[in-house]
Motif scaffolding. Structure first.
Motif, PDB file in Angstrom:
ATOM      1  N   CYS A  20       1.874  -6.634   6.185  1.00 51.63           N
ATOM      2  CA  CYS A  20       0.802  -7.255   6.967  1.00 51.63           C
ATOM      3  C   CYS A  20       0.971  -6.929   8.448  1.00 51.63           C
ATOM      4  O   CYS A  20      -0.001  -6.653   9.146  1.00 51.63           O
ATOM      5  CB  CYS A  20       0.787  -8.768   6.757  1.00 51.63           C
ATOM      6  N   LEU A  21       2.210  -6.956   8.921  1.00 54.83           N
ATOM      7  CA  LEU A  21       2.496  -6.614  10.317  1.00 54.83           C
ATOM      8  C   LEU A  21       2.096  -5.169  10.609  1.00 54.83           C
ATOM      9  O   LEU A  21       1.479  -4.875  11.639  1.00 54.83           O
ATOM     10  CB  LEU A  21       3.985  -6.819  10.614  1.00 54.83           C
ATOM     11  N   ILE A  22       2.412  -4.266   9.695  1.00 55.06           N
ATOM     12  CA  ILE A  22       2.027  -2.858   9.866  1.00 55.06           C
ATOM     13  C   ILE A  22       0.506  -2.749   9.938  1.00 55.06           C
ATOM     14  O   ILE A  22      -0.041  -2.075  10.814  1.00 55.06           O
ATOM     15  CB  ILE A  22       2.582  -1.992   8.718  1.00 55.06           C
ATOM     16  N   GLU A  23      -0.168  -3.433   9.029  1.00 56.20           N
ATOM     17  CA  GLU A  23      -1.632  -3.372   8.969  1.00 56.20           C
ATOM     18  C   GLU A  23      -2.278  -3.904  10.254  1.00 56.20           C
ATOM     19  O   GLU A  23      -3.286  -3.363  10.726  1.00 56.20           O
ATOM     20  CB  GLU A  23      -2.127  -4.180   7.760  1.00 56.20           C
ATOM     21  N   GLU A  24      -1.708  -4.942  10.827  1.00 55.95           N
ATOM     22  CA  GLU A  24      -2.288  -5.573  12.013  1.00 55.95           C
ATOM     23  C   GLU A  24      -1.914  -4.871  13.317  1.00 55.95           C
ATOM     24  O   GLU A  24      -2.435  -5.210  14.368  1.00 55.95           O
ATOM     25  CB  GLU A  24      -1.855  -7.039  12.087  1.00 55.95           C
TER      26      GLU A  24
END
Length: 120
Positions: A20-24
């Motif tokens: 999720c961190l990568i995506e955001e």
């Protein structure tokens, strides 16, 4: 215009929040030019087997706290991969969950060298 930059050390099979961190993030940096930490989660994780947590460790070749993460290599990765896939297939007999688990493992473990898969 501001950008979100995230920096994380690589991990074996990161938790969903990592993805999720990568995506955001607008920019994501694998912080792998720091010393490797023994007994950390960099090459370890756990899966549920019959409802109970089971720890597993990706074998490393001379994993030393005096080496940078990016310089650590796996040891006998193909043996580990074969045994781990068998374990996943036995544990997650449901065809849908087995397919998903194996697909994720294969995507993250297709190194062209013997470097740790997430560090490619």
């Amino acid at each position: 215009m501001s950008k979100t930059i995230s920096i994380m050390q690589p991990y074996a099979f990161p938790y969903i929040g990592y993805f999720c961190l990568i995506e955001e993030s607008d920019v994501f940096v694998f912080y792998d030019d720091v010393n490797y930490k023994k007994r950390d989660w960099i090459n370890r994780n756990r899966i549920l087997i019959n409802g109970h947590p089971h720890n597993f460790t990706t074998p490393l070749s001379k994993g030393s706290q005096n080496k940078l993460i990016c310089n650590i290599q796996t040891h006998s990765f193909e043996d580990f991969k074969r045994k781990f896939l068998k374990q996943v297939q036995r544990t997650y007999r449901n065809p849908h969950s087995t397919k998903s688990a194996i697909s994720m493992f294969m995507m993250s473990s297709a190194p062209k060298t013997n470097q740790f898969p997430m560090w490619q």
